[in-house]
Scaffold this active site. Structure first.
Site, PDB file in Angstrom:
ATOM      1  N   ASP A 148       9.057 -14.126  19.363  1.00 54.67           N
ATOM      2  CA  ASP A 148       8.424 -12.810  19.452  1.00 54.67           C
ATOM      3  C   ASP A 148       8.616 -12.180  20.837  1.00 54.67           C
ATOM      4  O   ASP A 148       8.149 -12.721  21.838  1.00 54.67           O
ATOM      5  CB  ASP A 148       6.923 -13.016  19.142  1.00 54.67           C
TER       6      ASP A 148
ATOM      7  N   ASP B 167       3.550  -4.485  13.519  1.00 55.53           N
ATOM      8  CA  ASP B 167       2.728  -5.372  12.682  1.00 55.53           C
ATOM      9  C   ASP B 167       2.159  -4.669  11.457  1.00 55.53           C
ATOM     10  O   ASP B 167       1.690  -3.534  11.533  1.00 55.53           O
ATOM     11  CB  ASP B 167       1.548  -5.916  13.500  1.00 55.53           C
TER      12      ASP B 167
HETATM   13  C1  GAL Z   1       2.888  -9.883  17.371  1.00 58.14           C
HETATM   14  C2  GAL Z   1       3.611 -10.233  16.093  1.00 58.14           C
HETATM   15  C3  GAL Z   1       2.582 -10.775  15.119  1.00 58.14           C
HETATM   16  C4  GAL Z   1       1.955 -12.011  15.726  1.00 58.14           C
HETATM   17  C5  GAL Z   1       1.372 -11.718  17.111  1.00 58.14           C
HETATM   18  C6  GAL Z   1       0.918 -12.983  17.824  1.00 58.14           C
HETATM   19  O1  GAL Z   1       3.802  -9.358  18.278  1.00 58.14           O
HETATM   20  O2  GAL Z   1       4.243  -9.096  15.578  1.00 58.14           O
HETATM   21  O3  GAL Z   1       3.175 -11.038  13.881  1.00 58.14           O
HETATM   22  O4  GAL Z   1       2.927 -13.015  15.814  1.00 58.14           O
HETATM   23  O5  GAL Z   1       2.315 -11.066  17.926  1.00 58.14           O
HETATM   24  O6  GAL Z   1       0.445 -12.758  19.114  1.00 58.14           O
END
Ligand code: GAL
Length: 680
Positions: free
Chosen positions: A434, A497
């Site tokens: 990520d 998200d």
């Molecule tokens: C976001 C991601 C989510 C989750 C989250 C965790 O950037 O898109 O799906 O993984 O971080 O902190």
């Protein structure tokens, strides 16, 4: 005074009961009688009802009733929450340098339905993209009155001067305010309804009142359980020779079931009582294996193609579960194990779900040698990996290419190889990577800027003796679909998200339309994890999507060949959630080995039609109603690119629906879908 929203919803349910006669009987099997649906929704909306009472006391000023005075908790939107007299990010409402004192700041895709019940004569606003996006974003504002389009702004970009909206609403019962994306994706689509108000009719009896989309019984039936054995899931799997191979044959039927396989390559064996195939492949190649399952009432067989070679993972989209949408930071080792066990006991594994993935917040500090440790919530990661594998399931983990993860935990920057080694030693099979804090250390220009950190981790994963499916998470930046496969990704998130609102769902669906052609075996667009069941990012609640919206969600993810990562509490699946996650006819579309993604062939604010070809020569067709009323959605052969006499099957009703010659159409519930298979 207008009727309460609950009364409104009940009335609509009665109306659709007529449309629904073909399938209402069977929804009882879901524990979803019209009565329980109503009760469920009323429970969820206890807060909305209290709020409604509050909003009904809001006094109008003269004959002006500000939009901000309706209960905005009914507004659904793709990001953030609606703000009164502020932009969606909490700044003064500003369009093209003009600041507005009143109005509502929202984000595409945004929908708000308001019952007027003839209390209103007109609606006025000044609309545009808020300046807080610094020149980015494009949206379209629309006003619908009793199902008819009354105003559209056309595409408005950041910096465009506000456009005036003046809509006559005399005699109108309900109005819908929509903001759609004006270009691909919804990023930076911050939309302002500035200076927005209704003009009340003289002697009005009541006030405008926000409402949610009518909640109707889901258009589906649950077929009686087939006592005969059936084999489901991926028809093709791949692995690197000499690396650990693990595949649990997904099968249903009255047991005990006994599993056999003909034509397995040397090095693999199948456990006859669990159906778990393990070992390792001897060399590159392709094996046509026949799986056989015997049950109490009969037996069945199906072909499984096993491919040996480097980078042969995800030949169909991965199916499994991820902790984030339900637990976020509240995830721990026990919850992970319980979820893996529930994947078996709930029956989901028997329909093809196999990955059990931890998301963010497992990380501890690095040790002296620079290796990552786990924090107190994960006392023994290797044990967790072993426990998951013991069940025949696969184990996923999460990190970021930056110094820290999104939630602020240590991440892989400059420790990529060490992390890959740790993952391999724990038995990890899947890595979600990520972007997050990498933003602060990114180098290069153009595609390299985005691809470099993923390429570095790809090389690191390639240097350990284990197959690890590589999932990019960077929200679609730099058109990741164009280079993700070259950078070594097996899937990549295409948007920000997801959340359990219609605004989020429809925004993500729309964003997939221009990028389907980049999908294919081994590399998939990922429109994010599922939001059916109990989700809530640490505070689980039943998904706020209506039952029909949830059917649309699952149907469209399958039309997109999307990774299917369940995001809810696996230990608490309602009969409805289980039913929508285990419709094998629908899942087979997702797992179709050809991997050709659906194209959108009809698109207007009320309806969409999508079509995708399948490996057996048939086509899957989705008829979506994106409006607020039941609507007959029709697809012609011309639109679908098909011809001749075609047989049709309704995949949620599990029913053949005749032979059709030029077109096929059904009444679709609001925000619902009809999913069909057509063949010659
Ligand atoms: C976001 C991601 C989510 C989750 C989250 C965790 O950037 O898109 O799906 O993984 O971080 O902190």
């Amino acid at each position: 005074m207008t009727g309460k929203p609950t009364a409104y919803r009940f009335k609509n349910m009665r109306k659709t009961a007529i449309v629904a006669t073909a399938w209402t009987g069977a929804i009882a099997a879901l524990g979803l009688s019209a009565h329980s649906l109503r009760a469920d929704h009323a429970l969820r909306c206890e807060r909305c009802m209290a709020e409604d009472a509050y909003f009904l006391q809001q006094a109008p000023v003269g004959d002006r009733f500000d939009l901000s005075k309706v209960n905005l908790s009914y507004m659904t939107q793709g990001y953030g929450s609606p703000h009164v007299n502020e932009s969606v990010d909490g700044h003064p409402l500003t369009i093209a340098k003009t600041v507005y004192a009143t109005g509502v700041g929202t984000h595409a895709v945004s929908t708000l339905m308001i019952n007027l019940n003839k209390t209103v004569s007109s609606f006025h606003a000044l609309v545009g993209v808020d300046d807080e996006t610094n020149g980015k974003g494009a949206v379209v504002f629309q006003v619908w009155a009793d199902g008819h389009l009354k105003y559209t702004s056309g595409v408005m970009r950041a910096g465009d001067p506000a456009k005036p909206v003046d809509v006559d609403l005399t005699g109108v019962k309900s109005v819908a305010l929509l903001v759609n994306a004006g270009a691909a994706g919804i990023d930076f689509d911050h939309a302002d309804w500035a200076d927005a108000y209704f003009t009340l009719t003289p002697n009005h009896d009541g006030l405008p009142q926000a409402a949610s989309v009518p909640v109707e019984p889901p258009r589906m039936v649950v077929p009686p359980i087939n006592p005969l054995p059936e084999i489901h899931g991926a028809p093709i799997v791949g692995a690197t020779p000499h690396y650990p191979f693990l595949f649990r044959v997904p099968a249903t039927g009255i047991g005990p079931l006994h599993y056999h396989a003909k034509g397995l390559p040397a090095g693999l064996k199948i456990n006859s009582s669990t159906g778990i195939i393990s070992g390792s492949l001897p060399h590159n190649g392709r094996w046509d294996v026949t799986l056989l399952v015997n049950g109490k009432r009969g037996h069945t067989q199906r072909r499984l193609v096993i491919v040996g070679g480097r980078h042969k993972l995800a030949l169909t989209p991965p199916m499994g579960w991820n902790s984030w949408n339900v637990w976020a930071g509240a995830v721990d080792q026990q919850k992970m194990l319980a979820s893996a066990q529930a994947m078996i006991s709930s029956g989901l594994a028997a329909h093809g779900y196999q990955y059990v993935n931890i998301d963010d917040t497992w990380e501890g500090p690095r040790n002296k040698a620079g290796f990552i440790t786990t924090n107190h919530k994960f006392p023994n990661m290797k044990q967790l990996g072993d426990d998951i594998h013991q069940l025949g399931l696969k184990f996923g983990i999460y990190s970021s290419p930056g110094p820290t993860t999104c939630a602020g935990y240590p991440a892989s920057y400059r420790h990529e190889l060490q992390d890959a080694e740790s993952y391999a030693s724990w038995g990890v099979d899947y890595l979600k990577y990520d972007w997050c804090s990498y933003q602060g250390v990114a180098v290069g220009t153009g595609t390299e800027y985005y691809a470099l950190p993923y390429w570095i981790m790809r090389k690191s994963l390639d240097s350990v003796n284990r197959d690890i499916l590589f999932s990019f998470c960077q929200y679609g930046m730099g058109d990741v679909w164009k280079w993700g496969a070259r950078a070594g990704g097996n899937c990549w998130r295409t948007t920000g998200d997801i959340n359990d609102s219609w605004g989020s769902l429809i925004g993500i669906i729309n964003a997939q339309a221009p990028i389907g052609q980049y999908n294919g075996p081994g590399h998939w667009n990922d429109p994010d994890m599922l939001v059916v069941g109990d989700v809530g990012w640490g505070h689980p609640h039943p998904s706020h999507l209506t039952p029909n919206e949830q059917l649309t969600h699952i149907s469209m993810w399958c039309m997109f060949s999307a990774p299917l990562l369940v995001g809810c509490d696996m230990t608490n699946l309602s009969p409805f959630t289980k039913a929508i996650l285990t419709n094998d006819e629908v899942l087979a579309i997702d797992q179709d080995p050809m991997g050709k993604t659906a194209k959108r062939v009809v698109y207007n604010p009320q309806e969409q039609v999508w079509v995708r070809p399948l490996a057996d020569g048939s086509h899957a067709v989705a008829l979506m109603n994106t409006g607020f009323q039941p609507l007959k959605v029709t697809a012609t052969w011309k639109q679908l690119g098909l011809s001749g006499h075609l047989k049709a099957r309704d995949l949620w009703l599990h029913k053949n629906v005749g032979t059709h010659m030029r077109a096929i159409g059904y009444v679709v519930p609001p925000h619902g879908v009809v999913l069909l298979k057509l063949w010659r």
